[in-house]
Motif scaffolding. Sequence first.
Motif, mmCIF file in Angstrom:
data_model
loop_
_atom_site.group_PDB
_atom_site.id
_atom_site.type_symbol
_atom_site.label_atom_id
_atom_site.label_comp_id
_atom_site.label_asym_id
_atom_site.label_seq_id
_atom_site.Cartn_x
_atom_site.Cartn_y
_atom_site.Cartn_z
ATOM 1 N N ILE A 41 0.841 -1.203 0.000
ATOM 2 C CA ILE A 41 0.000 0.000 0.000
ATOM 3 C C ILE A 41 0.875 1.253 0.000
ATOM 4 O O ILE A 41 0.625 2.202 -0.734
ATOM 5 N N SER A 42 1.936 1.230 0.813
ATOM 6 C CA SER A 42 2.856 2.363 0.865
ATOM 7 C C SER A 42 3.493 2.626 -0.495
ATOM 8 O O SER A 42 3.609 3.773 -0.926
ATOM 9 N N GLN A 43 3.894 1.553 -1.166
ATOM 10 C CA GLN A 43 4.502 1.714 -2.481
ATOM 11 C C GLN A 43 3.521 2.393 -3.438
ATOM 12 O O GLN A 43 3.908 3.255 -4.229
ATOM 13 N N TYR A 44 2.260 2.030 -3.343
ATOM 14 C CA TYR A 44 1.238 2.652 -4.199
ATOM 15 C C TYR A 44 1.030 4.121 -3.830
ATOM 16 O O TYR A 44 1.053 4.999 -4.689
ATOM 17 N N LEU A 45 0.843 4.382 -2.528
ATOM 18 C CA LEU A 45 0.532 5.744 -2.091
ATOM 19 C C LEU A 45 1.688 6.722 -2.303
ATOM 20 O O LEU A 45 1.469 7.895 -2.596
#
Length: 137
Positions: free
Chosen positions: A90-94
């Motif tokens: 999720i962090s990589q996406y955000l």
Amino acid sequence: MNRLSLPRHLARTLLGLALIGAGVSHLTTLRQDFQAQVPGWVPLDKDVVVLASGVVEIGLGAALLALPRQRVTVGWVVAAFFVAVLPGNISQYLTRTDAFGLNTDQARLTRLFFQPLLVLWALWSTGAWPKTGAKRP
């Protein structure tokens, strides 16, 4: 103990080998890519997180292969591990961080939908869920 069907046994073996391969890549060739997935709010050095998670992945993969009598328990632990690493995805996406060839928002978003499939793979291939999947010897 109930035995797994051949497709589940093969899926469990493949998952074990994939986890070992991913764990080794944490320690070697893809170390920087995995560091890109460690969220900034994690209060540990990114390299330590990557190395530790790589060791855990190798251990989980080995357990899937070498502990057939504990496969249900191992299946739940592997599923929990896949849930635990989801914040990194999720962090990589955000944060729009490029890694693993995921260099577009669409690619990073699409990857998020594969994490639940990994959880299901771990549970199904070990007979952890649903319980009706095992056959009697």
